[in-house]
Design an enzyme around this catalytic site. Structure first.
Site, PDB file in Angstrom:
ATOM      1  N   HIS A 102       0.599 -98.352 -27.707  1.00 47.19           N
ATOM      2  CA  HIS A 102       1.430 -98.483 -28.910  1.00 47.19           C
ATOM      3  C   HIS A 102       1.286 -97.252 -29.806  1.00 47.19           C
ATOM      4  CE1 HIS A 102      -2.545 -99.631 -30.346  1.00 47.19           C
ATOM      5  NE2 HIS A 102      -2.123 -99.455 -31.591  1.00 47.19           N
ATOM      6  N   ASP A 104       0.978 -96.738 -33.947  1.00 48.42           N
ATOM      7  CA  ASP A 104       0.676 -97.624 -35.073  1.00 48.42           C
ATOM      8  C   ASP A 104       1.902 -97.868 -35.957  1.00 48.42           C
ATOM      9  OD1 ASP A 104      -1.968 -98.109 -34.422  1.00 48.42           O
ATOM     10  OD2 ASP A 104      -2.699 -96.352 -35.509  1.00 48.42           O
ATOM     11  N   HIS A 252      -1.662 -94.849 -28.260  1.00 51.34           N
ATOM     12  CA  HIS A 252      -3.035 -95.132 -27.876  1.00 51.34           C
ATOM     13  C   HIS A 252      -3.179 -96.571 -27.397  1.00 51.34           C
ATOM     14  CE1 HIS A 252      -2.768 -96.118 -32.135  1.00 51.34           C
ATOM     15  NE2 HIS A 252      -3.773 -96.977 -31.983  1.00 51.34           N
ATOM     16  N   ARG A 267     -10.823 -98.837 -40.393  1.00 52.94           N
ATOM     17  CA  ARG A 267      -9.652 -98.014 -40.098  1.00 52.94           C
ATOM     18  C   ARG A 267      -8.867 -97.784 -41.388  1.00 52.94           C
ATOM     19  NH1 ARG A 267      -4.412 -99.452 -36.194  1.00 52.94           N
ATOM     20  NH2 ARG A 267      -3.149 -99.525 -38.060  1.00 52.94           N
TER      21      ARG A 267
HETATM   22  C1  SIN Z   1      -6.009 -99.442 -33.147  1.00 55.82           C
HETATM   23  O1  SIN Z   1      -4.995 -99.537 -32.451  1.00 55.82           O
HETATM   24  O2  SIN Z   1      -5.951 -99.067 -34.289  1.00 55.82           O
HETATM   25  C2  SIN Z   1      -7.363 -99.774 -32.567  1.00 55.82           C
HETATM   26  C3  SIN Z   1      -7.981 -98.599 -31.935  1.00 55.82           C
HETATM   27  C4  SIN Z   1      -9.356 -98.927 -31.453  1.00 55.82           C
HETATM   28  O3  SIN Z   1      -9.907 -99.964 -31.834  1.00 55.82           O
HETATM   29  O4  SIN Z   1      -9.912 -98.122 -30.699  1.00 55.82           O
END
Ligand code: SIN
Length: 288
Positions: A102, A104, A252, A267
């Site tokens: 995806h 973000d 990612h 995050r």
């Molecule tokens: C995310 O998609 O923000 C999670 C990334 C992660 O936990 O490595």
């Protein structure tokens, strides 16, 4: 490029670099920050190694050097700190955030420029995050395919993802309306001027103007195309590593291969602008 203040180790030709020689708890002098920014734009995702755990204020202060902050439309946050999304998976989790390719929050009109994640607790094995360069994915397409995709926009929706997703973490979304929007299938990066493919399996639901079967076939082709290993780097975390990725040119996938173990961190996302595509003739004229 030669760096004078930081140590940058490239991880793959397409994407990713490790950075050493900075302590993110302290404000970075402008010349050091300038090099960090250059490495970020060049490698699309950078991993700050040998870090201590940042306090929420320290992480927010570093993120703010890149711009105003973006607030997640759905996710659980630290008490009183809506800008800190708590990433947390454990034995009772029903979902793991980011467990699939995806970009973000591409369902927002102005999706986040970048995401900064520090992990404080890791499983014994696993919990890697994979990143794929959408510059590389775009560049690998044939010229006729690129020319076709440049004419298209796609719908990005989030109701199917976010509704009830965080209910086991006390998020009540009754009455909430989740974002949806349209973006160009190919976008111009506002800082590098490079072109990146901008559809993803999680949020992109259809290509506008095509028939249902045509849209489905084209999206399936593109989703499989972007997930090729040659566009990727796979990051193995150590405690307190900080990753900072550019959502304008990356996808990612956070692996959830460590259940029932725990993985936890903070995050923060930086506000981006509305995706656009600069037509090739205009880009060429601007370069002259
Ligand atoms: C995310 O998609 O923000 C999670 C990334 C992660 O936990 O490595």
């Amino acid at each position: 490029m030669a760096y004078r203040h930081i140590d940058v180790r490239t991880l793959t030709p397409a994407v990713g670099a490790e950075i050493r020689g900075v302590d993110l708890r302290e404000p970075l002098p402008d010349e050091v920050f300038g090099e960090v920014r250059s490495a970020f734009l060049r490698h699309q995702v950078v991993f700050f190694k040998e870090q201590e755990a940042l306090t929420p204020d320290q992480q927010v202060a570093f993120a703010r050097r890149f711009g105003g902050l973006h607030l997640h439309p759905a996710a659980p946050h630290l008490e009183g700190r809506p800008e800190i999304f708590v990433i947390h998976t454990h034995k009772d989790s029903k979902i793991a955030n980011g467990n699939g390719w995806h970009t973000d929050v591409s369902c927002d009109d102005e999706p986040p420029l970048g995401t900064m994640l520090q992990l404080h607790k890791l499983p014994g094995q696993g919990g890697d995050t994979l990143f794929a360069s959408m510059y590389a994915a775009w560049d690998a397409l044939s010229a006729p395919m690129q020319a076709f995709l440049e004419t298209l926009t796609a719908r990005h929706e989030s109701e199917h993802i976010y509704r009830g997703r965080y209910s086991d973490r006390n998020v009540d979304d009754t009455g909430k309306v989740y974002p949806e929007t349209s973006h160009p299938v190919c976008r111009t990066h506002p800082e590098t001027g490079r072109r990146a493919l901008y559809v993803n399996r999680a949020f992109t639901t259809r290509i506008e103007g095509l028939g249902v079967a045509e849209s489905k076939a084209l999206l399936n082709f593109l989703f499989e195309h972007v997930e090729q290993e040659r566009f990727q780097v796979r990051f193995k975390w150590e405690v307190n590593d900080m990753a900072f990725w550019d959502n304008r040119c990356l996808q990612h996938h956070a692996m959830w291969d460590y259940w029932p173990e725990e993985r936890k961190g903070h995050r923060v996302t930086i506000q981006g602008d509305r995706p656009y595509l600069v037509p090739l003739e205009a880009a060429a004229a601007a370069a002259e």
